[in-house]
Design a protein around this motif. Sequence first.
Motif, PDB file in Angstrom:
ATOM      1  N   PHE A 163       1.110  -0.883  -0.006  1.00 27.67           N
ATOM      2  CA  PHE A 163       0.077  -0.558   0.200  1.00 27.67           C
ATOM      3  C   PHE A 163       0.981   1.353  -0.097  1.00 27.67           C
ATOM      4  N   THR A 164       1.331   1.227   1.031  1.00 33.66           N
ATOM      5  CA  THR A 164       2.553   2.390   0.704  1.00 33.66           C
ATOM      6  C   THR A 164       3.469   2.606  -0.539  1.00 33.66           C
ATOM      7  N   VAL A 165       3.899   1.559  -1.407  1.00 33.24           N
ATOM      8  CA  VAL A 165       4.887   1.266  -2.141  1.00 33.24           C
ATOM      9  C   VAL A 165       3.537   2.445  -3.711  1.00 33.24           C
TER      10      VAL A 165
ATOM     11  N   GLY B 190       1.561   6.634  -6.819  1.00 35.75           N
ATOM     12  CA  GLY B 190       0.286   7.398  -7.240  1.00 35.75           C
ATOM     13  C   GLY B 190       0.082   8.876  -6.726  1.00 35.75           C
ATOM     14  N   ILE B 191       0.532   9.277  -5.645  1.00 33.46           N
ATOM     15  CA  ILE B 191       0.043  10.564  -5.016  1.00 33.46           C
ATOM     16  C   ILE B 191       1.293  11.230  -6.218  1.00 33.46           C
ATOM     17  N   ALA B 192       3.089  10.913  -6.236  1.00 32.45           N
ATOM     18  CA  ALA B 192       4.260  11.273  -7.115  1.00 32.45           C
ATOM     19  C   ALA B 192       3.501  11.427  -8.731  1.00 32.45           C
TER      20      ALA B 192
END
Length: 173
Positions: free
Chosen positions: A11-13, A18-20
Amino acid sequence: MKTLRKSKGAFTVEAVFGIATLVIMMFFIGDLANLLSGKTQSGQVSYAIATATKERLRFFDSRQTLSQQDFDLMNTIAGDMLERQAPEKQDGYGLTIEGWTDSGIQVFSKGFDDGEACVPSQSISELGHLRPIREDGVVFSIYQVTVCIKMEGFSQYFPGMRYVNNSSILPGR
């Protein structure tokens, strides 16, 4: 339970990627908005200067030919208009005024501060078909004003997007 431990960081990756991606898209959209704003500003200024340039009877003593003084006056007006619209762009603009009169083609130009020229997309010599002809055979003059504005942001790093330009072509009176 083993699969839960293996996928704990997934999830973190995915969130980082996604945010980037969203941040890059936001910068791209902001840069496109900046380009569109510059294109609109150059269009407004070129049309205003072309309108003043074509009024030979009213502003230039019925003289159809352009002079360096006419160009200097129009350049000052363009600079003032850009200063009012976007003060940071007042120094980063170029201006080219072309006239096709009975005495031939005249070109006056002011490049950017770094020496790069402000070039219209079409030379006025290619636009002879736009010269109006009256019924008695009189051929009117035409004037083309091109305003180029340097762009800031990410687009300045791409060769075709360093500046936006807009040309206005009007017949003289």
